[in-house]
Scaffold this motif. Structure first.
Motif, mmCIF file in Angstrom:
data_model
loop_
_atom_site.group_PDB
_atom_site.id
_atom_site.type_symbol
_atom_site.label_atom_id
_atom_site.label_comp_id
_atom_site.label_asym_id
_atom_site.label_seq_id
_atom_site.Cartn_x
_atom_site.Cartn_y
_atom_site.Cartn_z
ATOM 1 N N ASP A 1 0.813 -1.229 0.000
ATOM 2 C CA ASP A 1 0.000 0.000 0.000
ATOM 3 C C ASP A 1 0.844 1.276 0.000
ATOM 4 O O ASP A 1 0.450 2.280 -0.587
ATOM 5 N N GLU B 1 -9.929 -0.979 10.006
ATOM 6 C CA GLU B 1 -9.926 -1.943 8.908
ATOM 7 C C GLU B 1 -9.163 -1.481 7.677
ATOM 8 O O GLU B 1 -8.470 -2.255 7.041
ATOM 9 N N ASP B 2 -9.295 -0.196 7.331
ATOM 10 C CA ASP B 2 -8.696 0.273 6.080
ATOM 11 C C ASP B 2 -7.308 0.900 6.258
ATOM 12 O O ASP B 2 -6.812 1.568 5.369
#
Length: 177
Positions: A63, A81-82
């Motif tokens: 990421d 979560e993200d």
């Protein structure tokens, strides 16, 4: 300024900060299977694969660049979560080897990288006032002589480094072409 007499008790050997730089990955995996050559009495040496998902995919990162997210803001982000994978991984590494800036942090992290630049084996330092790393570089250079081993200082007076190795009291990077 660090104390030149401070004893090094815990050392992290990092490979795979960038998943497509395989020299450090191969060394860490070797040392994880047979660490006899890196063990010393009175010193805990921990070979550690820093970015296993990127290594699995043989890509620099998933990421975001793991070697840029060891700033206090990223390390203190709430786990949701993200959250980017590398930010979460930085938090895990900081928990294991830090916390960054504390007396409990590992004494030394030696982060192994590759580069396509024609710089041979080069040691990267972030602090010209760290007596321990300056003396260590001197020792390494003398041990490798007559082979060259340049040292590159990337010190900047107003920057706080967010590199993987910056968790340690004495951060050192090693780049190999």
């Amino acid at each position: 300024m660090s104390s030149p007499c401070a004893r090094v008790r815990r050392v992290g050997l990092f490979g795979g900060t960038h998943g497509n730089e395989l020299s450090g990955v191969l060394l860490v995996r070797h040392w994880q299977q047979d660490g006899a050559e890196i063990q010393r009495p009175g010193v805990q040496v921990n070979p550690f694969l820093t970015n296993p998902r990127a290594v699995e995919r043989c890509t620099r990162y998933i990421d975001c660049d793991l070697n840029r997210v060891f700033d206090l803001e990223s390390l203190g982000r709430p786990v949701v979560e993200d959250i980017p994978y590398e930010v979460r991984r930085a938090q895990e590494i900081n928990h294991i080897f830090g916390p960054k800036g504390s007396d409990d942090a590992y004494d030394l992290i030696f982060d192994l990288h590759n580069t396509t630049s024609n710089m041979g084996g080069t040691i990267i330092l972030e602090n010209s006032r760290d007596d321990f790393t300056i003396q260590m570089v001197h020792y390494i250079k003398n041990s490798l002589a007559p082979e060259p081993c340049p040292a590159l200082l990337i010190e900047h007076p107003s920057l706080k480094y967010a590199t993987t190795r910056s968790v340690a009291k004495h951060p050192v990077g090693k780049y190999q072409t």
